[in-house]
Design an enzyme around this catalytic site. Structure first.
Site, mmCIF file in Angstrom:
data_model
loop_
_atom_site.group_PDB
_atom_site.id
_atom_site.type_symbol
_atom_site.label_atom_id
_atom_site.label_comp_id
_atom_site.label_asym_id
_atom_site.label_seq_id
_atom_site.Cartn_x
_atom_site.Cartn_y
_atom_site.Cartn_z
ATOM 1 N N GLU A 96 0.949 -1.065 -0.071
ATOM 2 C CA GLU A 96 -0.092 0.049 -0.036
ATOM 3 C C GLU A 96 0.796 1.392 -0.133
ATOM 4 O O GLU A 96 1.944 1.147 0.676
ATOM 5 C CB GLU A 96 -1.127 -0.058 1.303
ATOM 6 C CG GLU A 96 -1.958 -1.214 0.946
ATOM 7 C CD GLU A 96 -2.971 -1.025 2.153
ATOM 8 O OE1 GLU A 96 -4.021 -1.544 1.898
ATOM 9 O OE2 GLU A 96 -2.629 -0.921 3.256
ATOM 10 N N CYS A 109 3.430 8.517 1.354
ATOM 11 C CA CYS A 109 4.002 7.242 2.190
ATOM 12 C C CYS A 109 4.168 5.945 1.242
ATOM 13 O O CYS A 109 3.082 5.531 1.006
ATOM 14 C CB CYS A 109 2.866 7.202 3.134
ATOM 15 S SG CYS A 109 3.586 5.972 4.608
ATOM 16 N N CYS A 116 6.935 -7.345 6.953
ATOM 17 C CA CYS A 116 7.773 -6.894 7.544
ATOM 18 C C CYS A 116 8.383 -8.126 8.443
ATOM 19 O O CYS A 116 7.875 -8.813 9.024
ATOM 20 C CB CYS A 116 7.389 -5.804 8.498
ATOM 21 S SG CYS A 116 8.712 -4.762 9.249
ATOM 22 N N CYS A 120 7.042 -5.566 15.524
ATOM 23 C CA CYS A 120 6.537 -4.874 16.362
ATOM 24 C C CYS A 120 5.217 -4.864 16.843
ATOM 25 O O CYS A 120 4.290 -5.267 16.157
ATOM 26 C CB CYS A 120 6.753 -3.254 15.868
ATOM 27 S SG CYS A 120 8.474 -2.595 15.265
ATOM 28 N N CYS A 123 1.915 -2.852 15.719
ATOM 29 C CA CYS A 123 2.013 -2.663 14.161
ATOM 30 C C CYS A 123 1.155 -3.628 13.525
ATOM 31 O O CYS A 123 1.487 -4.793 13.579
ATOM 32 C CB CYS A 123 3.237 -2.294 13.555
ATOM 33 S SG CYS A 123 3.176 -1.755 11.645
ATOM 34 N N GLU A 170 10.660 -2.542 6.769
ATOM 35 C CA GLU A 170 11.720 -1.591 7.290
ATOM 36 C C GLU A 170 12.889 -1.439 6.179
ATOM 37 O O GLU A 170 13.476 -2.121 5.463
ATOM 38 C CB GLU A 170 12.537 -2.364 8.426
ATOM 39 C CG GLU A 170 13.787 -2.056 8.809
ATOM 40 C CD GLU A 170 13.603 -0.517 9.305
ATOM 41 O OE1 GLU A 170 12.859 -0.232 10.161
ATOM 42 O OE2 GLU A 170 14.756 0.158 8.881
ATOM 43 N N HIS A 225 9.635 5.088 20.441
ATOM 44 C CA HIS A 225 8.305 4.542 21.055
ATOM 45 C C HIS A 225 8.390 4.271 22.536
ATOM 46 O O HIS A 225 7.477 3.907 23.311
ATOM 47 C CB HIS A 225 7.900 3.301 20.356
ATOM 48 C CG HIS A 225 7.686 3.451 19.024
ATOM 49 N ND1 HIS A 225 6.803 4.559 18.506
ATOM 50 C CD2 HIS A 225 7.838 2.847 18.145
ATOM 51 C CE1 HIS A 225 6.868 4.464 17.182
ATOM 52 N NE2 HIS A 225 7.383 3.401 16.999
ATOM 53 N N CYS A 343 -1.375 5.411 10.005
ATOM 54 C CA CYS A 343 0.299 4.747 10.313
ATOM 55 C C CYS A 343 -0.329 3.494 11.168
ATOM 56 O O CYS A 343 -1.069 3.417 11.797
ATOM 57 C CB CYS A 343 0.767 5.662 11.543
ATOM 58 S SG CYS A 343 1.273 7.167 10.837
#
Ligand code: SAH
Length: 368
Positions: A96, A109, A116, A120, A123, A170, A225, A343
């Protein structure tokens, strides 16, 4: 669009690799600029259009090369003007790309991987597992696709003023392809963007930050974070490999010799997890000595997540503490959440090779 494994897709080549490609058949380096212009600025889809190349060279290109854009399978528009494209990258995989219009600027973006590997916990991309790195063509192709859909041209209307490598994946774990794509973004004969307006966001791959500094000093954002290792390990497991002190040292090195630049530290606001005044004070300490801006990101929920977003009051208290310590602090506006474009909500379609999606299904978390 036919798969033609034997032909080289010119969208994979930045200036340096185009020059090397042309050198192989005795063509001069300036051919790279010409071809970059044709492909990226004039949107040429075939070689006959490239009238300033000799006929012989055009024939050669036709035989050995192609210009192949990834295919858009779905386009969605949010109430707030945000647009999202689902881009097919091969067989069953898609990624996306999101366009976020704001007052006086527009940000694209861009995704760097299919899925990934980092896992995390907050996410949604993480829960899909991982399939593969995107090629340079698939990364720069996202910009080309968005340019066409928005009617932008590098020399004319530019609704896209900024690019952030903050989509799926990443970027520093797909280093070469991401750098080549960013080189094309900043090349005057392609998109001519300023390095400051291209931002790479990383979860903290320390050796990658050092390598990036050597080759392409774009703006850097770091997904922090948490202000201490114990908490950060829970949220960003990569922290076990590269703990906060090492990450901060790499950040300082990144800015060494580049005055007036700052790193953006992203901090997702998770209710009751990382959002207390103590966390805010600890964050200020961690950032001491690093030219920094702070970007607080309200957590965007997705199905079956264990987290909720901090309240606006909690975010304000947190933000005031960090601001009073002298750090420029923004709270990111949530955009495009009605089309799952915010996000951490980007999922695309990942044919998971890591079997993580099966594991999360077994634990009751979504396989998506
Ligand atoms: N892997 C890179 C880039 C992709 S994530 C990185 O970690 O920086 C882009 C940003 O969105 C990161 O700061 C990420 O931590 C944040 N993010 C991920 N999931 C989120 C969620 N559910 N809500 C809000 N922000 C999220």
């Amino acid at each position: 669009m036919s798969e033609s494994a034997d032909k080289i897709n010119l969208l994979n080549l930045d200036r340096q690799s185009l020059e090397a490609y042309f050198a192989e058949f005795g063509e001069q380096a300036f051919r790279a600029s010409q071809v970059l212009q044709w492909v990226h600025q004039r949107g040429a889809g075939d070689f006959d259009a490239m009238t300033n190349l000799s006929k012989a060279l055009r024939t050669r290109l036709k035989e050995t090369a192609e210009i192949r854009l990834p295919e858009v399978v779905l386009e969605q528009a949010s109430r707030d003007g945000t647009r999202k494209w689902l881009i097919k990258v091969d067989g069953g995989n898609s990624v996306e790309t999101v366009f976020i219009p704001e007052e006086g600027r527009g940000t694209l973006c861009v995704s760097s991987q299919v899925g990934c590997t980092l896992n995390c916990t907050f996410c949604s991309t993480a829960q899909q597992g991982f399939n593969r790195n995107l090629s340079t063509a698939e990364i720069i192709g996202q910009l080309l696709v968005a340019y066409r859909a928005l009617g932008d041209t590098p020399k004319g209307q530019r609704r896209i003023t900024n690019v952030v490598m903050m989509g799926m994946g990443e970027p520093l774990l797909n280093f070469d392809n991401v750098v080549r794509a960013m080189n094309i973004m900043i090349d005057d004969f392609a998109y001519g963007m300023s390095k400051r307006r291209v931002t790479l966001s990383t979860a903290g791959v320390v050796p990658g930050i050092d390598r990036l500094r050597e080759v392409c000093q774009v703006s850097l954002a770091v997904s922090l974070h948490a202000p201490d290792d114990a908490l950060r390990e829970q949220l960003v497991p990569l922290n076990k490999k590269y703990p906060i002190v090492e990450l901060m040292a790499a950040c300082r090195r990144y800015l060494d010799g580049v005055p007036h630049r700052k790193i953006t530290f992203e901090y997702v606001m998770l209710a009751g997890i990382n959002d207390t005044p103590q966390h805010a004070h600890a964050l200020v300490k961690v950032l001491d000595g690093v030219p920094a801006k702070v970007n607080l990101i309200p957590f965007n929920p997705f199905p079956n997540t264990q987290y909720t977003c901090s309240s606006p009051e909690t975010i304000k208290v947190f933000r005031d503490i960090v601001t009073r310590a002298g750090l420029n602090t923004m709270t990111r506006k949530t955009r495009g959440d009605d089309i799952d474009a915010a996000c951490g909500q980007l999922v695309g379609r990942v044919m998971d090779r890591t079997r993580r999606s099966q594991r999360s299904a077994a634990t009751g978390r979504p396989a998506l």
